[in-house]
Structure formats: structure tokens, C-alpha cells
Design a protein around this motif. Structure first.
Motif, PDB file in Angstrom:
ATOM      1  N   ALA A   2     -32.801  23.365  -4.746  1.00 52.69           N
ATOM      2  CA  ALA A   2     -32.188  22.294  -5.523  1.00 52.69           C
ATOM      3  C   ALA A   2     -31.177  21.519  -4.682  1.00 52.69           C
ATOM      4  O   ALA A   2     -30.474  22.084  -3.830  1.00 52.69           O
ATOM      5  CB  ALA A   2     -31.498  22.880  -6.741  1.00 52.69           C
ATOM      6  N   GLU A   3     -31.109  20.216  -4.948  1.00 53.32           N
ATOM      7  CA  GLU A   3     -30.111  19.383  -4.268  1.00 53.32           C
ATOM      8  C   GLU A   3     -28.760  19.609  -4.941  1.00 53.32           C
ATOM      9  O   GLU A   3     -28.627  19.508  -6.160  1.00 53.32           O
ATOM     10  CB  GLU A   3     -30.502  17.911  -4.361  1.00 53.32           C
ATOM     11  N   ARG A   4     -27.766  19.970  -4.149  1.00 57.86           N
ATOM     12  CA  ARG A   4     -26.421  20.245  -4.667  1.00 57.86           C
ATOM     13  C   ARG A   4     -25.386  19.569  -3.780  1.00 57.86           C
ATOM     14  O   ARG A   4     -25.532  19.549  -2.565  1.00 57.86           O
ATOM     15  CB  ARG A   4     -26.152  21.749  -4.701  1.00 57.86           C
ATOM     16  N   ASP A   5     -24.348  19.028  -4.402  1.00 63.46           N
ATOM     17  CA  ASP A   5     -23.247  18.426  -3.656  1.00 63.46           C
ATOM     18  C   ASP A   5     -22.164  19.481  -3.470  1.00 63.46           C
ATOM     19  O   ASP A   5     -21.400  19.777  -4.388  1.00 63.46           O
ATOM     20  CB  ASP A   5     -22.688  17.211  -4.399  1.00 63.46           C
ATOM     21  N   LEU A   6     -22.104  20.048  -2.290  1.00 65.96           N
ATOM     22  CA  LEU A   6     -21.100  21.060  -1.979  1.00 65.96           C
ATOM     23  C   LEU A   6     -19.927  20.486  -1.181  1.00 65.96           C
ATOM     24  O   LEU A   6     -19.016  21.227  -0.805  1.00 65.96           O
ATOM     25  CB  LEU A   6     -21.746  22.205  -1.193  1.00 65.96           C
ATOM     26  N   LEU A   7     -19.935  19.187  -0.949  1.00 66.39           N
ATOM     27  CA  LEU A   7     -18.907  18.545  -0.131  1.00 66.39           C
ATOM     28  C   LEU A   7     -17.835  17.876  -0.971  1.00 66.39           C
ATOM     29  O   LEU A   7     -16.645  17.992  -0.689  1.00 66.39           O
ATOM     30  CB  LEU A   7     -19.549  17.528   0.811  1.00 66.39           C
ATOM     31  N   GLY A   8     -18.245  17.155  -2.014  1.00 68.13           N
ATOM     32  CA  GLY A   8     -17.288  16.434  -2.833  1.00 68.13           C
ATOM     33  C   GLY A   8     -16.526  15.397  -2.029  1.00 68.13           C
ATOM     34  O   GLY A   8     -17.116  14.622  -1.277  1.00 68.13           O
ATOM     35  N   TYR A   9     -15.205  15.415  -2.150  1.00 68.26           N
ATOM     36  CA  TYR A   9     -14.378  14.459  -1.410  1.00 68.26           C
ATOM     37  C   TYR A   9     -14.194  14.868   0.053  1.00 68.26           C
ATOM     38  O   TYR A   9     -13.649  14.095   0.852  1.00 68.26           O
ATOM     39  CB  TYR A   9     -13.008  14.309  -2.073  1.00 68.26           C
ATOM     40  N   GLY A  10     -14.605  16.055   0.413  1.00 70.69           N
ATOM     41  CA  GLY A  10     -14.507  16.488   1.801  1.00 70.69           C
ATOM     42  C   GLY A  10     -13.094  16.511   2.339  1.00 70.69           C
ATOM     43  O   GLY A  10     -12.875  16.306   3.539  1.00 70.69           O
ATOM     44  N   GLY A  11     -12.121  16.766   1.485  1.00 70.08           N
ATOM     45  CA  GLY A  11     -10.723  16.823   1.929  1.00 70.08           C
ATOM     46  C   GLY A  11     -10.061  15.463   2.066  1.00 70.08           C
ATOM     47  O   GLY A  11      -8.884  15.386   2.424  1.00 70.08           O
ATOM     48  N   GLU A  12     -10.798  14.390   1.755  1.00 64.70           N
ATOM     49  CA  GLU A  12     -10.224  13.031   1.808  1.00 64.70           C
ATOM     50  C   GLU A  12     -10.196  12.468   0.393  1.00 64.70           C
ATOM     51  O   GLU A  12     -11.067  11.700  -0.016  1.00 64.70           O
ATOM     52  CB  GLU A  12     -11.054  12.150   2.750  1.00 64.70           C
ATOM     53  N   TRP A  13      -9.178  12.857  -0.364  1.00 61.76           N
ATOM     54  CA  TRP A  13      -9.103  12.506  -1.767  1.00 61.76           C
ATOM     55  C   TRP A  13      -8.616  11.076  -1.949  1.00 61.76           C
ATOM     56  O   TRP A  13      -7.837  10.566  -1.142  1.00 61.76           O
ATOM     57  CB  TRP A  13      -8.165  13.472  -2.483  1.00 61.76           C
ATOM     58  N   PRO A  14      -9.054  10.420  -3.025  1.00 64.69           N
ATOM     59  CA  PRO A  14      -8.596   9.046  -3.261  1.00 64.69           C
ATOM     60  C   PRO A  14      -7.102   9.011  -3.562  1.00 64.69           C
ATOM     61  O   PRO A  14      -6.528   9.972  -4.087  1.00 64.69           O
ATOM     62  CB  PRO A  14      -9.418   8.603  -4.474  1.00 64.69           C
ATOM     63  N   GLU A  15      -6.488   7.923  -3.226  1.00 65.62           N
ATOM     64  CA  GLU A  15      -5.062   7.714  -3.458  1.00 65.62           C
ATOM     65  C   GLU A  15      -4.876   7.308  -4.915  1.00 65.62           C
ATOM     66  O   GLU A  15      -5.235   6.203  -5.313  1.00 65.62           O
ATOM     67  CB  GLU A  15      -4.527   6.629  -2.530  1.00 65.62           C
ATOM     68  N   ILE A  16      -4.339   8.210  -5.715  1.00 66.85           N
ATOM     69  CA  ILE A  16      -4.163   7.947  -7.139  1.00 66.85           C
ATOM     70  C   ILE A  16      -2.745   8.299  -7.550  1.00 66.85           C
ATOM     71  O   ILE A  16      -2.248   9.373  -7.229  1.00 66.85           O
ATOM     72  CB  ILE A  16      -5.138   8.789  -8.000  1.00 66.85           C
ATOM     73  N   VAL A  17      -2.128   7.376  -8.259  1.00 69.55           N
ATOM     74  CA  VAL A  17      -0.894   7.671  -8.981  1.00 69.55           C
ATOM     75  C   VAL A  17      -1.206   7.408 -10.445  1.00 69.55           C
ATOM     76  O   VAL A  17      -1.645   6.319 -10.811  1.00 69.55           O
ATOM     77  CB  VAL A  17       0.280   6.795  -8.504  1.00 69.55           C
ATOM     78  N   TRP A  18      -1.029   8.410 -11.285  1.00 69.76           N
ATOM     79  CA  TRP A  18      -1.373   8.254 -12.686  1.00 69.76           C
ATOM     80  C   TRP A  18      -0.414   7.265 -13.357  1.00 69.76           C
ATOM     81  O   TRP A  18       0.652   6.958 -12.796  1.00 69.76           O
ATOM     82  CB  TRP A  18      -1.363   9.613 -13.371  1.00 69.76           C
ATOM     83  N   PRO A  19      -0.759   6.716 -14.512  1.00 64.34           N
ATOM     84  CA  PRO A  19      -0.005   5.595 -15.101  1.00 64.34           C
ATOM     85  C   PRO A  19       1.492   5.781 -15.249  1.00 64.34           C
ATOM     86  O   PRO A  19       2.244   4.808 -15.190  1.00 64.34           O
ATOM     87  CB  PRO A  19      -0.674   5.415 -16.469  1.00 64.34           C
ATOM     88  N   GLY A  21       3.377   7.408 -13.134  1.00 60.70           N
ATOM     89  CA  GLY A  21       3.966   7.654 -11.824  1.00 60.70           C
ATOM     90  C   GLY A  21       3.768   9.061 -11.303  1.00 60.70           C
ATOM     91  O   GLY A  21       4.101   9.343 -10.147  1.00 60.70           O
ATOM     92  N   ALA A  22       3.236   9.958 -12.134  1.00 57.26           N
ATOM     93  CA  ALA A  22       2.988  11.338 -11.693  1.00 57.26           C
ATOM     94  C   ALA A  22       1.687  11.414 -10.905  1.00 57.26           C
ATOM     95  O   ALA A  22       0.817  10.546 -11.007  1.00 57.26           O
ATOM     96  CB  ALA A  22       2.923  12.269 -12.898  1.00 57.26           C
ATOM     97  N   ARG A  23       1.547  12.475 -10.129  1.00 56.53           N
ATOM     98  CA  ARG A  23       0.296  12.709  -9.404  1.00 56.53           C
ATOM     99  C   ARG A  23      -0.516  13.859  -9.996  1.00 56.53           C
ATOM    100  O   ARG A  23      -1.663  14.058  -9.597  1.00 56.53           O
ATOM    101  CB  ARG A  23       0.569  12.971  -7.923  1.00 56.53           C
ATOM    102  N   LEU A  24       0.062  14.596 -10.946  1.00 56.83           N
ATOM    103  CA  LEU A  24      -0.674  15.672 -11.603  1.00 56.83           C
ATOM    104  C   LEU A  24      -0.884  15.310 -13.067  1.00 56.83           C
ATOM    105  O   LEU A  24       0.072  15.157 -13.828  1.00 56.83           O
ATOM    106  CB  LEU A  24       0.086  17.000 -11.496  1.00 56.83           C
ATOM    107  N   ALA A 239       0.599  18.071  -5.484  1.00 54.10           N
ATOM    108  CA  ALA A 239       0.967  16.714  -5.891  1.00 54.10           C
ATOM    109  C   ALA A 239       2.198  16.236  -5.134  1.00 54.10           C
ATOM    110  O   ALA A 239       2.295  15.057  -4.746  1.00 54.10           O
ATOM    111  CB  ALA A 239       1.207  16.672  -7.394  1.00 54.10           C
ATOM    112  N   ALA A 240       3.145  17.135  -4.910  1.00 51.48           N
ATOM    113  CA  ALA A 240       4.359  16.769  -4.169  1.00 51.48           C
ATOM    114  C   ALA A 240       4.042  16.388  -2.733  1.00 51.48           C
ATOM    115  O   ALA A 240       4.800  15.637  -2.098  1.00 51.48           O
ATOM    116  CB  ALA A 240       5.354  17.928  -4.195  1.00 51.48           C
ATOM    117  N   ARG A 241       2.910  16.901  -2.218  1.00 53.72           N
ATOM    118  CA  ARG A 241       2.480  16.524  -0.862  1.00 53.72           C
ATOM    119  C   ARG A 241       1.622  15.264  -0.873  1.00 53.72           C
ATOM    120  O   ARG A 241       1.050  14.897   0.155  1.00 53.72           O
ATOM    121  CB  ARG A 241       1.720  17.683  -0.221  1.00 53.72           C
ATOM    122  N   GLY A 242       1.500  14.619  -2.047  1.00 58.73           N
ATOM    123  CA  GLY A 242       0.818  13.335  -2.126  1.00 58.73           C
ATOM    124  C   GLY A 242      -0.623  13.388  -2.583  1.00 58.73           C
ATOM    125  O   GLY A 242      -1.321  12.371  -2.536  1.00 58.73           O
ATOM    126  N   HIS A 243      -1.090  14.544  -3.062  1.00 60.74           N
ATOM    127  CA  HIS A 243      -2.483  14.681  -3.490  1.00 60.74           C
ATOM    128  C   HIS A 243      -2.571  14.658  -5.017  1.00 60.74           C
ATOM    129  O   HIS A 243      -2.034  15.549  -5.684  1.00 60.74           O
ATOM    130  CB  HIS A 243      -3.082  15.988  -2.974  1.00 60.74           C
TER     131      HIS A 243
END
Length: 297
Positions: A2-19, A21-24, A239-243
Motif C-alpha cells: 500500500a502507498e503510505r505517506d511516512l514523511l509528512g512535513y519532514g521536519g519542515e513545518w509551516p509557519e503558523i500563528v493561531w488567531p 497569537g498562540a502557537r499551540l 511551541a515556545a521554540r517556534g513550532h
């Protein structure tokens, strides 16, 4: 294979700040399944076996004890849960099984009128992976969506089924205008399904009261509370480290609504309230919309 995505973001997550201002972000989910489980008394071949104890009633015979274990969720557990959420002023997403909402429309509407999201949990409390063809699944999905909208006044835009989706589920959801599926256990951030473009807002089965019903899970209320606190600590540090991150906490009315386990629900709400200024506690539909704005197609 079966085809499976085992990589996902590959450690390069999108830059998101939730509405706010929190990151979590934190998603509270309450499952509304009572009356949609398999029961021989409702004409099913057998009754649901997972409950306070494993059912010992022979398949095909009505299991009134199991029916009553489920009924407790609406007769007693719902009121504790709904009132605690209201006192804490915290929003939740309600995973409604269509047949459960159809059987108890007044209770379903009450939850939505209190500001919680109506999401679709299928017509019955069953895995969609069991469907043999897309047509039968589509019919049940339409039936569930209509029942939930009729009961609550809100058309569901989010979906989650017990267990796993079928090969057709995400296509059927996208065709019907659903914004997200929650049948993803593989990430700490939302992502888009490559085949349909549908948003996947991942769910979790570890920070989930269903583990009270499993032998490798929680026994005392404090065990779930400690586990959720540990998860919050780890994700807050990231989140405090920016993720940016997402934590899901799932509950069931017949499980967490029992007095001996309700203490876990109340303590988790208290912990979220204590950390509120560092979190974005939101309904899943709001998380989906915020992610779509932050990470456009």
C-alpha cells in the motif's frame, strides 16, 4: 504494498500563528454516540461488546445491560459534561452519530445552542472501512448529515468515523462540501489530503478517555489528567521554540460522565483554563479555517 505517506512535513513545518497569537491549539472533542451503537435490540446481528465490562450476552440476544451503559451517557453524563464546559466557557466539537442525533434531537440541539460545533461521526458508530462500496457509504453519509442538521440546525462540515475511513470516504466528503476529516492519527498539525485537497485535522487516541475502557489505558482519573498535562508540557515547549502544534483531547459521555472519571474531565478543564493565555482552545471547524488561511492551497 500500500502507498503510505511516512514523511509528512519532514521536519519542515509551516509557519503558523493561531488567531489569538498562540502557537499551540487545543481541540476538545465530545463524542455523542449513544443510540447509534450496534444493539441486537435495534435489529443488529450483535450488540456492542466494549463497555464497562466485556459483554457476556450471546450474539443475537438483546443486551439490556449494554444498552443501559450507553444510555447513562445521555441521561446523566451529558449534563455534567455540558455544564462543566459552560462554567469554564470552553468550546468543544461534538462528534454526532446521525442516528444518535435523530433519537435525541433536543439534547443535540442544546449542545449546539451552547456554542459547540456539530461534526458528523457517521450514521452509526462503526468503521467506514467496513463499507464494501461507495454508494452505500454515500447514502449513510447523506443520511447522517441530514439528521444532524435537522436535530441541531447546523450543517456539519467536519467528519470523523470510528476506526478508519474507507477508500472512498475522503472523496465523498469533498464532493459534499465538507471542510475537514479528523480521521488522521499521524501528525501534530493539520495537512491536506493529496488526493482530494480535503483538510485533515488530526485526532488522537492517546489523550482520550476511551483508554479507560482498554486494559493498557487509564484506571484512575488522575492518570488521564497527568498524561494530558505531560502532553501540554511537551507541546508548549515546542511551541515556545517556534513550532505550531495541535493537541486533541477526546471524551465520551458514557465514559467521562461517570462520577469516578468525571474528576478527570473537570481537572483537565481547570488545567486548560490555567494555561489559557498560552493556548488557542478552539472548535475544530475554527482550527480548520485558521489553518486554511495560514497555509492556502
Amino acid at each position: 504494498m500500500a502507498e503510505r505517506d511516512l514523511l509528512g512535513y519532514g521536519g519542515e513545518w509551516p509557519e503558523i500563528v493561531w488567531p489569538n497569537g498562540a502557537r499551540l491549539a487545543v481541540s476538545l472533542v465530545v463524542n455523542f454516540e449513544e443510540g447509534a451503537e450496534e444493539q441486537a435490540g435495534d435489529g443488529d446481528a450483535h450488540s456492542e461488546r466494549i463497555g464497562e465490562v466485556i459483554s457476556v450476552v450471546d450474539p443475537g440476544r438483546r443486551d439490556r445491560g449494554q444498552e443501559q451503559i450507553f444510555a447513562y451517557g445521555l441521561r446523566a453524563g451529558l449534563w455534567r459534561t455540558a455544564d462543566a464546559l459552560e462554567r469554564a466557557a470552553l468550546p468543544a466539537t461534538i462528534f454526532f452519530c446521525g442516528r444518535a442525533a435523530e433519537r435525541s434531537p433536543r439534547l443535540a440541539r442544546m449542545l449546539v445552542e451552547r456554542g459547540h460545533e456539530a461534526a458528523c461521526h457517521g450514521w452509526r458508530w462503526r468503521p467506514h472501512a467496513d463499507y464494501d462500496d461507495g454508494a452505500r457509504e454515500a447514502a449513510d453519509l447523506d443520511r447522517a448529515s441530514a439528521a444532524i442538521e435537522a436535530a441541531t440546525g447546523e450543517r456539519p462540515l467536519g467528519f470523523f468515523c470510528r476506526g478508519a475511513e474507507s477508500a472512498w470516504t475522503r472523496r465523498l466528503l469533498a464532493e459534499r462540501g465538507y471542510l475537514y476529516t479528523a480521521n488522521g492519527f499521524d501528525d501534530d498539525l493539520p495537512y491536506r489530503d493529496a488526493g482530494t485537497g480535503l483538510l485533515v485535522i488530526p485526532y488522537a487516541l492517546d489523550t482520550n478517555d476511551m483508554k479507560f475502557f482498554h486494559p493498557n489505558g487509564f484506571v484512575r482519573a488522575v492518570e488521564m489528567v497527568d498524561y494530558v498535562r505531560d502532553a501540554l508540557d511537551v507541546l508548549e515547549a515546542e511551541a515556545a521554540r517556534g513550532h505550531a502544534r495541535l493537541l486533541n483531547i477526546g471524551f465520551h459521555l458514557r465514559i467521562i460522565g461517570r462520577p469516578g472519571r468525571f474528576k478527570a474531565f473537570q481537572a483537565i478543564l481547570d488545567e486548560l483554563t490555567r494555561r489559557r493565555d498560552r493556548l488557542w482552545i478552539a472548535r475544530r471547524i475554527d482550527i480548520a479555517r485558521a489553518f486554511a488561511r495560514a497555509v492556502p492551497c
